[in-house]
Design a protein around this motif. Structure first.
Motif, PDB file in Angstrom:
ATOM      1  N   SER A 249       0.815  -1.222   0.000  1.00 57.75           N
ATOM      2  CA  SER A 249       0.000   0.000   0.000  1.00 57.75           C
ATOM      3  C   SER A 249       0.846   1.267   0.000  1.00 57.75           C
ATOM      4  O   SER A 249       0.342   2.356  -0.287  1.00 57.75           O
ATOM      5  CB  SER A 249      -0.956   0.007   1.188  1.00 57.75           C
TER       6      SER A 249
ATOM      7  N   ARG B 280       0.699   3.532  -3.184  1.00 55.11           N
ATOM      8  CA  ARG B 280      -0.355   4.545  -3.330  1.00 55.11           C
ATOM      9  C   ARG B 280       0.007   5.807  -2.562  1.00 55.11           C
ATOM     10  O   ARG B 280      -0.235   6.915  -3.021  1.00 55.11           O
ATOM     11  CB  ARG B 280      -1.695   4.005  -2.847  1.00 55.11           C
TER      12      ARG B 280
ATOM     13  N   LEU C 200      -4.890   9.045   7.459  1.00 54.81           N
ATOM     14  CA  LEU C 200      -5.160   7.730   6.872  1.00 54.81           C
ATOM     15  C   LEU C 200      -4.746   6.623   7.840  1.00 54.81           C
ATOM     16  O   LEU C 200      -3.848   6.821   8.662  1.00 54.81           O
ATOM     17  CB  LEU C 200      -4.394   7.574   5.554  1.00 54.81           C
TER      18      LEU C 200
ATOM     19  N   HIS D 174      -3.665  -0.701   7.817  1.00 54.55           N
ATOM     20  CA  HIS D 174      -4.169  -1.337   6.604  1.00 54.55           C
ATOM     21  C   HIS D 174      -4.207  -0.309   5.473  1.00 54.55           C
ATOM     22  O   HIS D 174      -4.084   0.888   5.719  1.00 54.55           O
ATOM     23  CB  HIS D 174      -5.556  -1.964   6.830  1.00 54.55           C
ATOM     24  N   ALA D 175      -4.371  -0.806   4.257  1.00 54.02           N
ATOM     25  CA  ALA D 175      -4.430   0.092   3.098  1.00 54.02           C
ATOM     26  C   ALA D 175      -5.666   0.983   3.200  1.00 54.02           C
ATOM     27  O   ALA D 175      -6.736   0.514   3.587  1.00 54.02           O
ATOM     28  CB  ALA D 175      -4.474  -0.723   1.811  1.00 54.02           C
ATOM     29  N   PRO D 176      -5.525   2.265   2.878  1.00 58.97           N
ATOM     30  CA  PRO D 176      -6.683   3.158   2.907  1.00 58.97           C
ATOM     31  C   PRO D 176      -7.760   2.701   1.926  1.00 58.97           C
ATOM     32  O   PRO D 176      -7.466   2.168   0.862  1.00 58.97           O
ATOM     33  CB  PRO D 176      -6.105   4.505   2.471  1.00 58.97           C
ATOM     34  N   THR D 177      -8.983   2.943   2.308  1.00 57.16           N
ATOM     35  CA  THR D 177     -10.116   2.604   1.451  1.00 57.16           C
ATOM     36  C   THR D 177     -10.400   3.757   0.487  1.00 57.16           C
ATOM     37  O   THR D 177      -9.857   4.856   0.627  1.00 57.16           O
ATOM     38  CB  THR D 177     -11.380   2.359   2.292  1.00 57.16           C
ATOM     39  N   LYS D 178     -11.286   3.512  -0.452  1.00 54.26           N
ATOM     40  CA  LYS D 178     -11.704   4.562  -1.384  1.00 54.26           C
ATOM     41  C   LYS D 178     -12.312   5.728  -0.612  1.00 54.26           C
ATOM     42  O   LYS D 178     -12.064   6.895  -0.932  1.00 54.26           O
ATOM     43  CB  LYS D 178     -12.712   3.984  -2.378  1.00 54.26           C
ATOM     44  N   ALA D 179     -13.064   5.425   0.428  1.00 51.43           N
ATOM     45  CA  ALA D 179     -13.682   6.482   1.250  1.00 51.43           C
ATOM     46  C   ALA D 179     -12.618   7.301   1.973  1.00 51.43           C
ATOM     47  O   ALA D 179     -12.758   8.524   2.105  1.00 51.43           O
ATOM     48  CB  ALA D 179     -14.649   5.863   2.260  1.00 51.43           C
ATOM     49  N   ASP D 180     -11.545   6.651   2.437  1.00 48.88           N
ATOM     50  CA  ASP D 180     -10.447   7.376   3.086  1.00 48.88           C
ATOM     51  C   ASP D 180      -9.828   8.376   2.119  1.00 48.88           C
ATOM     52  O   ASP D 180      -9.590   9.534   2.468  1.00 48.88           O
ATOM     53  CB  ASP D 180      -9.356   6.410   3.566  1.00 48.88           C
ATOM     54  N   TRP D 181      -9.553   7.917   0.894  1.00 51.75           N
ATOM     55  CA  TRP D 181      -8.939   8.804  -0.099  1.00 51.75           C
ATOM     56  C   TRP D 181      -9.892   9.934  -0.485  1.00 51.75           C
ATOM     57  O   TRP D 181      -9.473  11.074  -0.672  1.00 51.75           O
ATOM     58  CB  TRP D 181      -8.525   8.020  -1.344  1.00 51.75           C
TER      59      TRP D 181
ATOM     60  N   ARG E 272     -12.252  11.319   1.375  1.00 54.30           N
ATOM     61  CA  ARG E 272     -12.295  12.259   2.493  1.00 54.30           C
ATOM     62  C   ARG E 272     -11.068  13.155   2.475  1.00 54.30           C
ATOM     63  O   ARG E 272     -11.148  14.376   2.620  1.00 54.30           O
ATOM     64  CB  ARG E 272     -12.389  11.495   3.817  1.00 54.30           C
TER      65      ARG E 272
END
Length: 153
Positions: free
Chosen positions: A48, A51, A76, A80-87, A89
């Motif tokens: 991750s 990214r 973030l 764990h790898a950030p989710t689409k929602a994290d990115w 936001r």
């Protein structure tokens, strides 16, 4: 500690990201990316991290400081790898900043085109002229070119 076998070495990260080893070490020292250490004390990065590095490079290209980037990345998850929602936001928090930068760049382009286009750089008609330092009251730098929200003219 997580299983390091599925992690990437610094050489693999450098190759995959196109970022030199030295920059990766610098990013790690600044807390922008994180690596675990193997039994032989070698850096091992989770996949991750690629990214995060892409995000860092894109943010740098639009002129954001490493401090701003670090503040954003600190929101973030680290486990764990950030989710689409994290990115999503994270990107929403920069929208106003990026819009202001786009506005400033467009105004710079438009003002310089007229001035350079005429070829004279006339002090009578140049928008960047500052007789008697009148613009000093607006702050340091080039306030004429700053976004209007920051006190530009």
């Amino acid at each position: 500690m997580t299983k390091l076998a599925d992690h990437l070495t610094i050489g693999q990260v450098a190759e995959r990201s196109g970022v030199p080893h030295t920059a990766l070490r610098f990013y790690e020292d600044r807390g922008l990316i994180h690596a675990e250490r193997s039994a032989g004390n070698q850096r091992r990065f989770p996949r991750s991290v690629l990214r995060r590095i892409a995000f860092i490079r894109a943010a740098q290209r639009v002129g954001l400081s490493l401090e701003q980037i670090g503040e954003a990345l600190a929101t973030l998850p680290h486990d764990h790898a950030p989710t689409k929602a994290d990115w999503a936001r994270l990107s929403r928090t920069w929208r106003a900043e990026l819009d202001a930068r786009i506005d400033a760049l467009q105004r710079l382009r438009d003002q310089l085109t007229g001035c350079v286009g005429c070829g004279c750089l006339s002090l009578r008609t140049c928008a960047l002229n500052n007789p008697d330092d009148r613009i000093a009251r607006y702050g340091p730098g080039a306030p004429v070119l700053k976004p209007s929200a920051e006190g530009g003219l």
